[in-house]
Each structure stands twice: as structure tokens, then as C-alpha cells.
Design a protein around this motif. Structure first.
Motif, short mmCIF file in Angstrom:
data_model
loop_
_atom_site.label_atom_id
_atom_site.label_comp_id
_atom_site.label_asym_id
_atom_site.label_seq_id
_atom_site.Cartn_x
_atom_site.Cartn_y
_atom_site.Cartn_z
N UNK A 39 76.64 50.35 17.88
CA UNK A 39 77.52 51.31 18.54
C UNK A 39 76.78 52.17 19.54
N UNK A 40 75.45 52.21 19.49
CA UNK A 40 74.65 52.99 20.43
C UNK A 40 74.20 52.17 21.63
N UNK A 41 74.37 50.88 21.54
CA UNK A 41 73.91 49.97 22.58
C UNK A 41 74.79 50.05 23.82
N UNK A 48 82.66 42.80 18.69
CA UNK A 48 83.93 42.72 17.96
C UNK A 48 83.73 43.35 16.58
N UNK A 49 84.82 43.82 16.00
CA UNK A 49 84.75 44.37 14.64
C UNK A 49 84.47 43.28 13.63
N UNK A 97 79.19 39.44 19.48
CA UNK A 97 79.41 39.73 20.89
C UNK A 97 79.51 38.49 21.79
N UNK A 98 79.18 37.32 21.28
CA UNK A 98 79.10 36.13 22.12
C UNK A 98 80.43 35.81 22.81
N UNK A 99 81.53 35.90 22.12
CA UNK A 99 82.82 35.52 22.70
C UNK A 99 83.21 36.43 23.87
N UNK A 100 83.02 37.72 23.69
CA UNK A 100 83.37 38.66 24.77
C UNK A 100 82.41 38.54 25.95
#
Length: 180
Positions: A39-41, A48-49, A97-100
């Protein structure tokens, strides 16, 4: 022995297979590394959640089916990821995160490389995201690449050649394991 990737003639479906292989290896490796501060990145908006149910290859095939694009888009995606991972924020691609990252990167690459491309609304629908979220991801993706989207043909060629080399090398290793 050198392996040559033909940017124009190489079947896009095969490009997807070898890009998938690479991205799966990267995500599996990074999934093992504990992420404590997602969340800090600067990449937080890409996380994604929960991990999407669709695997990387099916996702890339879906994108190609509904938003056709060229090999340049898939190879430039890897170039963009490398650029993002080298900047000070240090992108770590994982299953969250790969899909987004993929849908955003393909959309951005298609807009840059193609004379004809689809709307953000269409990419959002294909990617399973609200268009407002994809718009945010697009801007963040551009910022993380310092708005530098140009990729020289020689660089695309290098990435293509490296992909083919790793694919063949991996295939040879698998064949050796089967024989033992």
C-alpha cells in the motif's frame, strides 16, 4: 547458436506463449518474497485485493481476441516492465499486480505503436476493470515510465531474440529431465 525472433512474421499467439512463460516465472518467484508495504508502493494502484482467477496466458489471449495488437505491443510491455523495475521505486511483479500491469501496458503500447487502437472503455471491459480505474492506472503507468514509450526496433528485436533463446533453452532442459 543465435536465435532470431522475426517481429513481423512470428505468430502473435506464440509470442503470447513465451511472454506468458516469462511472466509466470517472474510472478512465481516474486510471490515467494514477502511484500510488507504494497500500500506504500508507487505501484499500489496496480495491486488487486485478491488474485484474479484467470491465468496470465488466458488473460493475454483474451486481450488479443478482443483488442488485437501486434508483437511490438507484447514485447514493449516487457521493456516497460524492465524500465519500471529499474527506477527508484523498484517494481516487483507478482500475482496481485500482473493482470492490471498487463492490461494497462498493452493498452498504452497499442496506443503508441498502432494507428488503430481501442478506447479505454473497451480495454476496461476486456480487462475486467472499471474505466475510471483503468484511466488512473494508465496515468500511473505513464508516470512510472517517465512518459518514455518509444522503444527502438533494435531493442524490441533484442527482447524478442532473448525470449526465443530462453524458451528454447527451457524446452531443452525439460526434454533432458524427461529422459533422466
Amino acid at each position: 547458436m543465435t536465435h532470431h525472433y522475426d517481429l513481423v512474421q512470428f505468430p502473435t499467439s506464440d509470442t503470447i506463449k513465451i511472454v506468458t512463460h516469462l511472466l509466470e516465472r517472474i510472478t512465481k518467484t516474486n510471490d515467494r518474497i514477502q511484500q510488507t508495504s504494497r500500500h506504500m508502493s508507487p505501484y499500489a494502484c496496480f495491486y488487486a485485493r485478491v488474485i484474479p482467477n484467470i491465468d496470465i496466458q488466458a488473460y493475454l489471449v483474451r486481450i488479443l481476441k478482443y483488442c488485437p495488437c501486434t508483437n511490438e505491443c507484447f514485447l514493449s510491455l516487457l521493456v516497460y516492465f524492465d524500465r519500471m523495475s529499474r527506477n527508484s521505486s523498484g517494481l516487483r511483479i507478482d500475482s496481485f499486480n500482473i493482470h492490471r500491469l498487463v492490461i494497462t501496458g498493452i493498452m498504452v503500447a497499442s496506443k503508441f505503436f498502432s494507428d488503430v487502437f481501442y478506447t479505454n472503455t473497451r480495454y476496461a471491459k476486456v480487462g475486467g476493470l472499471p474505466v475510471s480505474e483503468l484511466n488512473t492506472l494508465e496515468l500511473q503507468f505513464l508516470k512510472l515510465n517517465n512518459f518514455q514509450l518509444n522503444v527502438k526496433v533494435e531493442e524490441l528485436q533484442h527482447y524478442g531474440d532473448q525470449l526465443v533463446w530462453h524458451w528454447i533453452r527451457n524446452d531443452v532442459l525439460i526434454q533432458k529431465k524427461k529422459r533422466t
